[in-house]
Design an enzyme around this catalytic site. Structure first.
Site, mmCIF file in Angstrom:
data_model
loop_
_atom_site.group_PDB
_atom_site.id
_atom_site.type_symbol
_atom_site.label_atom_id
_atom_site.label_comp_id
_atom_site.label_asym_id
_atom_site.label_seq_id
_atom_site.Cartn_x
_atom_site.Cartn_y
_atom_site.Cartn_z
ATOM 1 N N CYS A 52 17.769 56.786 29.649
ATOM 2 C CA CYS A 52 17.934 55.844 30.755
ATOM 3 C C CYS A 52 19.169 54.991 30.529
ATOM 4 C CB CYS A 52 16.702 54.961 30.872
ATOM 5 S SG CYS A 52 16.559 53.747 29.546
ATOM 6 N N CYS A 55 19.458 52.157 25.652
ATOM 7 C CA CYS A 55 19.905 51.882 24.280
ATOM 8 C C CYS A 55 21.400 51.594 24.244
ATOM 9 C CB CYS A 55 19.541 53.051 23.359
ATOM 10 S SG CYS A 55 17.758 53.194 23.093
ATOM 11 N N CYS A 147 12.950 57.569 22.603
ATOM 12 C CA CYS A 147 13.044 58.917 23.195
ATOM 13 C C CYS A 147 13.720 59.875 22.220
ATOM 14 C CB CYS A 147 13.821 58.889 24.510
ATOM 15 S SG CYS A 147 13.113 57.835 25.775
ATOM 16 N N CYS A 185 12.265 50.724 22.409
ATOM 17 C CA CYS A 185 12.569 51.060 23.806
ATOM 18 C C CYS A 185 12.965 49.805 24.536
ATOM 19 C CB CYS A 185 11.371 51.751 24.458
ATOM 20 S SG CYS A 185 11.781 52.516 26.023
ATOM 21 N N HIS A 222 2.331 42.847 13.944
ATOM 22 C CA HIS A 222 1.162 41.970 13.764
ATOM 23 C C HIS A 222 1.330 41.053 12.553
ATOM 24 C CE1 HIS A 222 -3.000 40.724 13.803
ATOM 25 N NE2 HIS A 222 -3.199 41.212 12.595
ATOM 26 N N CYS A 225 3.609 38.095 13.359
ATOM 27 C CA CYS A 225 3.402 37.636 14.737
ATOM 28 C C CYS A 225 3.355 36.108 14.817
ATOM 29 C CB CYS A 225 2.097 38.210 15.283
ATOM 30 S SG CYS A 225 1.806 37.733 17.004
ATOM 31 N N CYS A 245 -4.035 34.775 20.719
ATOM 32 C CA CYS A 245 -3.689 36.143 20.333
ATOM 33 C C CYS A 245 -3.866 37.077 21.531
ATOM 34 C CB CYS A 245 -4.604 36.582 19.187
ATOM 35 S SG CYS A 245 -4.499 38.341 18.811
ATOM 36 N N CYS A 251 -2.551 44.177 23.168
ATOM 37 C CA CYS A 251 -1.391 44.113 22.271
ATOM 38 C C CYS A 251 -1.434 45.199 21.191
ATOM 39 C CB CYS A 251 -1.317 42.744 21.611
ATOM 40 S SG CYS A 251 0.178 42.521 20.632
ATOM 41 N N CYS A 260 10.828 42.750 15.638
ATOM 42 C CA CYS A 260 11.291 41.976 16.808
ATOM 43 C C CYS A 260 10.768 40.547 16.845
ATOM 44 C CB CYS A 260 10.994 42.666 18.137
ATOM 45 S SG CYS A 260 10.057 44.136 18.122
ATOM 46 N N CYS A 272 8.783 39.650 23.135
ATOM 47 C CA CYS A 272 7.680 39.927 24.062
ATOM 48 C C CYS A 272 6.483 39.010 23.838
ATOM 49 C CB CYS A 272 7.258 41.389 23.940
ATOM 50 S SG CYS A 272 8.632 42.530 24.200
ATOM 51 N N CYS A 279 2.503 43.284 22.991
ATOM 52 C CA CYS A 279 3.378 44.359 22.499
ATOM 53 C C CYS A 279 2.857 45.668 23.076
ATOM 54 C CB CYS A 279 3.337 44.391 20.975
ATOM 55 S SG CYS A 279 4.142 45.844 20.250
ATOM 56 N N CYS A 282 6.581 49.810 21.804
ATOM 57 C CA CYS A 282 7.705 50.630 22.274
ATOM 58 C C CYS A 282 8.480 51.268 21.128
ATOM 59 C CB CYS A 282 8.611 49.843 23.213
ATOM 60 S SG CYS A 282 9.720 48.674 22.410
#
Lengths: 307, 502
Positions: A52, A55, A147, A185, A222, A225, A245, A251, A260, A272, A279, A282
């Site tokens: 797509c 990236c 991908c 992703c 996790h 988090c 949570c 999640c 992330c 996110c 989450c 991804c």
């Protein structure tokens, strides 16, 4: 900058061969590739399969170094569909002459339509063939994004094109060029730029058994988090935008390896879970893979029905 | 004598597009758009949890994921009969608006500008600007090196006539580099409310997951003020500069003369939008009717029935189908091919008398000494995008000011056993529709008709070519080995093939 000698590259080549499940025979070739990369002149060829372009767009969100600095100081980006000025036959000439010259790092974004080669064609050549040619004499392959790493959304259950990830495709075709995976992703720009910088300036980063750099994918979301304390205290959000949570909303941080939540997206703007979004896994090898494993649990009888 | 010219791949767009043109006496007589990549989203969505669609369809496109996410949650809002609270509606607009800015900037500077400006002009730069000096030094060092392709990916390029005005070339080159930072800043702004981008997780049916906090509002507004300065002081003037250097392109690239806009950016829960919905058929305005939309597949690589409304649409790939030349279907409105995009939005809004749009368009036309007919052209598309960016960035600042901390961003809903929804909105590239049908709490059918599906459409069942195919006819091609004129016309539509095929 630290300088490595030939022996050092051989040692790192052996480490990568092991991570990829390749025999010791592949070591000298990998060592040679790492040496070329470390000289800072390695040409990079970036191919897009069933992608797509997310990236590529994410790479452009790199903070430091900026994408312009990467292009002018780190690598020589020979071919990239979205960025190359060359178009049409000229673009294919650049691609093919660069492939003949060899010694490149191949970045692949997007999955490979192994079951339907007509589903991705460029310059009248199926991407299946182009990726094989480009990977054969590449020094190394970087599968960027979920991908390219594992198949991702195009490879989801019931997909019609037989999409698979790049490392699996290369193994299937008997191509032994070492391949790293940078899932996500999209992939976070730091994961690509950080890996490139590490290879160029230091050497091969430590990889896990899926050939992901441990420095980025070594821990579960996790475990890092910002809502971990809520989980420990069993304070769960029951609907979107609530504190607590996000586990009961679906999640997947409990089964997804990536950093992330620490690193944050978009140059520190957010991430996110901080934004109240569960989450969706991804960066996971099973991202979107199964229809019966939804991202959200609303209306899914066994978990929250009646809530 | 006719010569066939193939531009494959068309780079500096999103995705895998090939263009084939027949050139007779130096002009294109026939054009073909070939979309070369297929993933089968509509097939793999069947049987999934309906809410998966909002995330999965964002992966159709990494350049405009927000558009797909928004179209999908609009369709789901309808299917679940839920209305987001004002904060939710506003935050959706803020995320989408910021992504518009990044999309229009990347399209003009990083995808299109190198067809017009002479990047090689920096080699002789004598001034003191730091950005231009470092660009000059890099290009000169590359050219002096023994690399196979020095200064890649910016060179090589078609041998062609590029801009000769040194001020335009140097200004645009400097802004090319600065726009990389600006488009990332626009993405930062979107992520403040979206969680991340590309592929936002905070967009959900019923609203958004990100609550309103004043630090986020302040950061968003600070970023948008920087972007507003760049749009108004760099982007708009640079588009005018390119237009003045290449006035021929106000007469080139006219497509089918029909325009479609679904309208965009809800201004209230009752449905009015900043850019209104509407249709222009050969200049005649009509109200939007969604029941007359169909997709035809005679020349598309699908064996499913032709002429279906998207509510009944089917997607059955047939990679070996004879006579088919593309993975795109051919959407038609009452049988007509329709151009979509910023130009369509601006023309529909202008025709309906939207004051903000009228003022900007009239001002620009006066500056260029051109009439409204000049807009229906390759340059008109670039100009429409720039004016739209100016309007949207200003409105984003106002929407941010309307956010209320402490008030809800999300309205909860029950997932129904069955239902239907239609999500119509405007992606940066044009009219985007998602249609969802739910049975037994699963997706029974999902169809998307995407902006570039309209613009890059192949011939329909009656043999009528799509908008870009029509726009190529009459385009001069001075040198078939360097068909830059055709490339400029195609890029003016900002094609996205990952979107168009999905």
């Amino acid at each position: 900058m630290k300088q490595f000698d030939r022996r050092e590259f051989m040692r790192m080549g052996g480490q990568l061969a092991l991570a990829m499940g390749l025999g010791a025979g592949a070591t000298p070739r990998i060592a040679e590739g790492l040496e070329a990369l470390a000289s800072g002149t390695a040409p990079v060829i970036w191919l897009q399969g069933q992608s797509c372009s997310g990236c590529s767009v994410s790479f452009l969100n790199s903070r430091a170094p900026s994408p312009f600095a990467v292009l002018t100081q780190f690598i020589s980006l020979r071919f990239h569909s979205t960025l190359s000025t060359a178009t049409g036959h000229l673009a294919m000439e650049v691609l093919h002459k660069s492939l003949q010259e060899g010694g490149h790092l191949l970045v692949v974004e997007g999955s490979i339509p192994a079951g339907m080669p007509r589903a991705c064609v460029m310059g009248e050549e199926p991407m299946t063939e182009l990726v094989k040619t480009a990977a054969k004499n590449a020094k190394a392959v970087v599968a960027i994004g979920t991908c390219a790493s594992f198949g991702g959304v195009p490879a989801a259950e019931n997909n019609p094109t037989g999409a698979i990830g790049v490392p699996d495709f290369l193994v299937k075709e008997g191509i032994t060029t070492p391949a790293l995976r940078l899932p996500g992703c999209p992939a976070h720009p730091d994961w690509l730029v950080g890996t490139l910088a590490y290879v160029l300036k230091v050497g091969l980063p430590e990889l896990d058994k899926l050939a992901r750099p441990v420095m980025f994918y070594g821990r579960l979301i996790h475990d890092q988090c910002p809502r971990f304390a809520d989980y420990e205290r069993e304070r769960f959000a029951e609907k979107f935008s609530e504190d607590g949570c996000l586990f009961k909303l679906g999640c997947l941080g409990v089964s997804t390896n990536a950093d992330c939540t620490y690193r944050h997206w978009n140059r520190g703007a957010n991430t996110c879970i901080k934004a109240g979004a569960p989450c969706i896994g991804c960066a996971s090898p099973t991202f979107a893979a199964k229809a019966n494993l939804p991202f959200y649990l609303k209306g899914v009888a066994s978990v929250t029905e009646g809530a | 004598m006719a010569t066939t010219v193939l531009i494959d791949p068309v780079t500096r767009i999103e995705g895998h597009l090939a263009i084939k043109v027949e050139v007779t006496d130096g002009k294109v007589t026939e054009g073909r758009c070939m979309g070369e990549m297929f993933r089968g989203f509509e097939v793999l969505l069947r049987g999934r949890h309906p809410m998966d669609a909002g995330q999965i369809t964002q992966r159709i496109c990494g350049v405009c994921p927000i558009s797909h996410g928004t179209a999908s949650i609009f369709a789901q809002d309808m299917a679940y009969n839920v209305t987001p609270p004002d904060n939710g509606r506003l935050i959706r607009n803020l995320i989408l608006g910021a992504n518009y800015i990044q999309s229009h900037l990347i399209h003009f500077y990083h995808l299109s500008a190198l067809d017009f400006i002479d990047i090689a002009a920096v080699t002789g730069y004598q001034g003191e600007d730091g950005t231009l000096r470092s660009l000059r030094d890099w290009v000169n060092a590359e050219l002096a090196s023994k690399r196979l392709y020095p200064a890649a990916p910016f060179l090589p390029r078609y041998e062609a006539q590029y801009a000769t005005d040194p001020t335009l070339n140097l200004t645009a080159a400097k802004h090319f580099v600065e726009a990389l930072e600006m488009r990332a800043l626009a993405h930062d702004s979107a992520a403040l409310f979206a969680g991340k981008i590309p592929h936002a997780t905070a967009l959900v049916p019923g609203g958004v997951t990100q609550i309103v906090t004043m630090d986020r509002v302040a950061a968003y507004m600070a970023n948008m003020q920087i972007l507003q300065a760049f749009v108004n002081e760099c982007y708009v003037p640079d588009v005018i500069g390119v237009a003045q250097a290449f006035p021929d392109y106000f007469a080139l690239g006219k497509s089918c003369g029909n325009f479609l806009s679904y309208g965009n950016f809800p201004e209230s829960s009752s449905g009015s939008r900043l850019f209104p919905a509407g249709v222009l058929i050969k200049g005649t305005p009509e109200e939007l009717k969604t029941d007359v939309i169909t997709e035809e597949v005679k020349y598309s690589l699908f064996s499913s029935p032709s002429g279906l409304h998207p509510e009944k649409g089917e997607t059955e790939p047939a990679p070996d189908k004879a006579d088919a030349y593309t993975w795109l279907k051919a959407p038609r409105y009452q049988g007509h091919p329709m151009e979509v995009g910023a130009l369509a939005r601006v023309l529909v809004a202008y025709q309906q008398g939207v004051q903000a749009v009228r003022g900007e368009v009239d001002g620009l036309l006066a500056k260029l000494g051109a009439g409204p007919e000049a807009l229906d052209s390759a340059l008109g598309r670039h100009a429409a995008r720039a004016l739209e960016a100016k309007i949207i960035v200003a409105r984003c600042l106002e929407w941010a000011g309307q956010l209320r901390p402490g008030e809800p961003v999300f309205t909860d809903f029950e997932l129904p056993d069955s239902g239907k929804g239609q999500g119509l909105m405007e992606a940066p590239r044009g009219a985007l529709g998602h249609w969802i049908e739910i049975e037994n709490k699963k997706i029974a059918r999902y169809q998307c008709i995407v902006p570039t599906t309209w613009n890059c459409s192949p011939k329909d069942d009656n043999g009528v070519p799509g908008p870009i195919e029509q726009s190529l006819v009459g385009t001069p091609v001075a040198d078939p080995a360097n068909p830059i004129e055709a490339a400029r016309v195609v890029r003016s539509f900002d094609p996205c093939i990952a979107c168009a095929v999905h």
